[in-house]
Design an enzyme around this catalytic site. Structure first.
Site, mmCIF file in Angstrom:
data_model
loop_
_atom_site.group_PDB
_atom_site.id
_atom_site.type_symbol
_atom_site.label_atom_id
_atom_site.label_comp_id
_atom_site.label_asym_id
_atom_site.label_seq_id
_atom_site.Cartn_x
_atom_site.Cartn_y
_atom_site.Cartn_z
ATOM 1 N N LYS A 3 0.833 -1.200 0.000
ATOM 2 C CA LYS A 3 0.000 0.000 0.000
ATOM 3 C C LYS A 3 0.878 1.265 0.000
ATOM 4 O O LYS A 3 2.103 1.182 0.223
ATOM 5 C CB LYS A 3 -0.907 -0.029 1.240
ATOM 6 C CG LYS A 3 -1.993 -1.121 1.181
ATOM 7 C CD LYS A 3 -2.748 -1.153 2.499
ATOM 8 C CE LYS A 3 -3.980 -2.031 2.443
ATOM 9 N NZ LYS A 3 -4.655 -2.097 3.771
ATOM 10 N N TYR A 43 -12.654 -2.241 -2.793
ATOM 11 C CA TYR A 43 -13.181 -2.210 -1.431
ATOM 12 C C TYR A 43 -14.702 -2.112 -1.366
ATOM 13 O O TYR A 43 -15.248 -1.686 -0.341
ATOM 14 C CB TYR A 43 -12.513 -1.077 -0.651
ATOM 15 C CG TYR A 43 -11.067 -1.397 -0.266
ATOM 16 C CD1 TYR A 43 -10.764 -2.530 0.498
ATOM 17 C CD2 TYR A 43 -10.020 -0.586 -0.673
ATOM 18 C CE1 TYR A 43 -9.449 -2.838 0.851
ATOM 19 C CE2 TYR A 43 -8.688 -0.888 -0.315
ATOM 20 C CZ TYR A 43 -8.421 -2.019 0.444
ATOM 21 O OH TYR A 43 -7.125 -2.322 0.799
ATOM 22 N N PHE A 51 -14.945 3.518 8.034
ATOM 23 C CA PHE A 51 -13.588 3.840 7.567
ATOM 24 C C PHE A 51 -13.472 3.847 6.041
ATOM 25 O O PHE A 51 -12.395 4.090 5.498
ATOM 26 C CB PHE A 51 -12.571 2.862 8.172
ATOM 27 C CG PHE A 51 -12.840 1.404 7.875
ATOM 28 C CD1 PHE A 51 -12.429 0.824 6.677
ATOM 29 C CD2 PHE A 51 -13.497 0.601 8.795
ATOM 30 C CE1 PHE A 51 -12.665 -0.512 6.398
ATOM 31 C CE2 PHE A 51 -13.735 -0.746 8.527
ATOM 32 C CZ PHE A 51 -13.324 -1.300 7.330
ATOM 33 N N ARG A 79 -1.811 -14.701 3.604
ATOM 34 C CA ARG A 79 -2.538 -14.093 4.738
ATOM 35 C C ARG A 79 -1.762 -14.301 6.044
ATOM 36 O O ARG A 79 -1.735 -13.439 6.910
ATOM 37 C CB ARG A 79 -3.947 -14.680 4.871
ATOM 38 C CG ARG A 79 -4.916 -14.303 3.766
ATOM 39 C CD ARG A 79 -5.262 -12.833 3.701
ATOM 40 N NE ARG A 79 -5.943 -12.303 4.851
ATOM 41 C CZ ARG A 79 -6.586 -11.138 4.867
ATOM 42 N NH1 ARG A 79 -6.651 -10.381 3.768
ATOM 43 N NH2 ARG A 79 -7.149 -10.703 5.953
ATOM 44 N N THR A 85 -5.279 -7.905 10.501
ATOM 45 C CA THR A 85 -5.571 -6.589 9.913
ATOM 46 C C THR A 85 -5.022 -5.447 10.775
ATOM 47 O O THR A 85 -4.451 -4.494 10.267
ATOM 48 C CB THR A 85 -7.101 -6.424 9.738
ATOM 49 O OG1 THR A 85 -7.580 -7.541 8.973
ATOM 50 C CG2 THR A 85 -7.457 -5.136 9.040
ATOM 51 N N ARG A 96 2.836 -7.296 8.884
ATOM 52 C CA ARG A 96 2.211 -6.185 9.624
ATOM 53 C C ARG A 96 2.733 -6.118 11.064
ATOM 54 O O ARG A 96 2.984 -5.032 11.586
ATOM 55 C CB ARG A 96 0.688 -6.337 9.611
ATOM 56 C CG ARG A 96 0.055 -5.962 8.270
ATOM 57 C CD ARG A 96 -1.401 -6.383 8.225
ATOM 58 N NE ARG A 96 -2.106 -5.916 7.035
ATOM 59 C CZ ARG A 96 -3.264 -6.421 6.633
ATOM 60 N NH1 ARG A 96 -3.848 -7.412 7.302
ATOM 61 N NH2 ARG A 96 -3.861 -5.947 5.552
ATOM 62 N N ASN A 106 -1.666 -0.117 7.527
ATOM 63 C CA ASN A 106 -1.147 -1.471 7.754
ATOM 64 C C ASN A 106 -0.326 -2.038 6.600
ATOM 65 O O ASN A 106 -0.109 -3.234 6.508
ATOM 66 C CB ASN A 106 -2.271 -2.410 8.192
ATOM 67 C CG ASN A 106 -3.372 -2.523 7.175
ATOM 68 O OD1 ASN A 106 -3.281 -1.933 6.102
ATOM 69 N ND2 ASN A 106 -4.398 -3.284 7.486
ATOM 70 N N HIS A 109 -1.894 -5.225 1.444
ATOM 71 C CA HIS A 109 -3.196 -5.865 1.224
ATOM 72 C C HIS A 109 -2.944 -7.266 0.682
ATOM 73 O O HIS A 109 -2.000 -7.472 -0.079
ATOM 74 C CB HIS A 109 -4.020 -5.081 0.199
ATOM 75 C CG HIS A 109 -5.186 -5.878 -0.289
ATOM 76 N ND1 HIS A 109 -6.339 -6.013 0.444
ATOM 77 C CD2 HIS A 109 -5.348 -6.655 -1.392
ATOM 78 C CE1 HIS A 109 -7.173 -6.826 -0.199
ATOM 79 N NE2 HIS A 109 -6.591 -7.218 -1.319
ATOM 80 N N GLU A 120 -9.815 -9.450 -7.609
ATOM 81 C CA GLU A 120 -8.886 -8.331 -7.426
ATOM 82 C C GLU A 120 -7.835 -8.275 -8.548
ATOM 83 O O GLU A 120 -7.520 -7.192 -9.044
ATOM 84 C CB GLU A 120 -8.229 -8.422 -6.041
ATOM 85 C CG GLU A 120 -9.240 -8.121 -4.938
ATOM 86 C CD GLU A 120 -8.762 -8.466 -3.535
ATOM 87 O OE1 GLU A 120 -7.586 -8.868 -3.372
ATOM 88 O OE2 GLU A 120 -9.573 -8.348 -2.598
HETATM 89 P P1 IDP Z 1 -7.571 -7.022 5.474
HETATM 90 O O1 IDP Z 1 -6.784 -5.943 4.762
HETATM 91 O O2 IDP Z 1 -6.750 -7.684 6.540
HETATM 92 O O3 IDP Z 1 -8.217 -8.000 4.538
HETATM 93 P P2 IDP Z 1 -10.229 -5.862 5.889
HETATM 94 O O4 IDP Z 1 -11.098 -6.094 7.078
HETATM 95 O O5 IDP Z 1 -10.631 -6.485 4.592
HETATM 96 O O6 IDP Z 1 -8.738 -6.278 6.301
HETATM 97 O O7 IDP Z 1 -10.120 -4.290 5.715
HETATM 98 C C1 IDP Z 1 -9.545 -3.746 4.549
HETATM 99 C C2 IDP Z 1 -8.649 -2.598 4.930
HETATM 100 O O8 IDP Z 1 -9.450 -1.539 5.464
HETATM 101 C C3 IDP Z 1 -7.624 -2.880 6.031
HETATM 102 O O9 IDP Z 1 -6.451 -3.496 5.561
HETATM 103 C C4 IDP Z 1 -7.345 -1.487 6.558
HETATM 104 O O10 IDP Z 1 -6.464 -0.779 5.679
HETATM 105 C C5 IDP Z 1 -8.718 -0.843 6.461
HETATM 106 N N1 IDP Z 1 -9.447 -0.934 7.722
HETATM 107 C C6 IDP Z 1 -10.110 -1.990 8.228
HETATM 108 N N2 IDP Z 1 -10.661 -1.712 9.424
HETATM 109 C C7 IDP Z 1 -10.334 -0.427 9.676
HETATM 110 C C8 IDP Z 1 -10.607 0.461 10.783
HETATM 111 O O11 IDP Z 1 -11.268 0.121 11.757
HETATM 112 N N3 IDP Z 1 -10.088 1.724 10.685
HETATM 113 C C9 IDP Z 1 -9.351 2.136 9.601
HETATM 114 N N4 IDP Z 1 -9.081 1.346 8.551
HETATM 115 C C10 IDP Z 1 -9.558 0.076 8.593
HETATM 116 MG MG MG Z 2 -9.823 -7.878 3.266
#
Ligand code: IDP
Ligand code: MG
Length: 143
Positions: A3, A43, A51, A79, A85, A96, A106, A109, A120
């Site tokens: 990212k 997304y 968010f 993963r 996450t 991470r 983080n 992706h 994707e």
């Molecule tokens: P992932 O990236 O581990 O698959 P997801 O739940 O699919 O996690 O969320 C996608 C992305 O959205 C996360 O990687 C992060 O960048 C962002 N995200 C998820 N939850 C939050 C939050 O509570 N606050 C801010 N950003 C978030």
């Molecule tokens: Mg995800």
């Protein structure tokens, strides 16, 4: 996908190294700025989340490095390499866990199922951009 924060923080090489070391095969890779249209597709599942808007701004604000990675259990293994996450909950040793502090920054992706990974890939790559080749270590990685 590394990212924008991962790119800015000089972690492209770290991510690529982790993927290569575990034995997965990179079959496509490029740097570009994610367009708002691509980000919305990527997304879509998070559209209703609080968010969401910040997430779109984050992913489109600077270049990313996207990859297509192939191998046995590639999704499961990436993963695990990527970690939880929220970096605060990601295991030490994970990308991470070792390189980030906050959920909204983080650095990486990864697709969470083979089906989503393919969806994707289609957002970011054409078929012609994916190389089909045999890696020299394949016979030693697989039983
Ligand atoms: P992932 O990236 O581990 O698959 P997801 O739940 O699919 O996690 O969320 C996608 C992305 O959205 C996360 O990687 C992060 O960048 C962002 N995200 C998820 N939850 C939050 C939050 O509570 N606050 C801010 N950003 C978030
Ligand atoms: Mg995800």
């Amino acid at each position: 996908m590394v990212k924008p924060d991962g790119v800015q923080r000089g972690l492209i090489g770290e991510v690529i190294t982790r993927i290569e070391k575990v034995g997965l095969k990179i079959i496509a890779m490029k740097m570009f700025k994610v367009s708002m249209e691509q980000a919305e597709k990527h997304y879509a599942i998070h559209k209703e989340k609080p968010f969401y808007k910040g997430l779109l701004e984050y992913i489109t604000c600077n270049p990313v490095v996207a990859m297509v990675v192939e191998g046995k259990d590639a999704v499961k293994i990436t993963r695990k390499l990527v970690g939880a996450t929220n970096p605060a909950e990601a295991e030490p040793g994970s990308i991470r866990g070792d390189n980030a502090l906050e959920i909204g920054r983080n650095i990486i992706h990864a697709g969470d199922s083979p089906e989503n990974a393919i969806t994707e890939f289609m957002i970011y790559f054409t078929e012609e951009e994916m190389s089909s080749y045999k890696k020299i270590d394949a016979d030693w990685l697989y039983e």
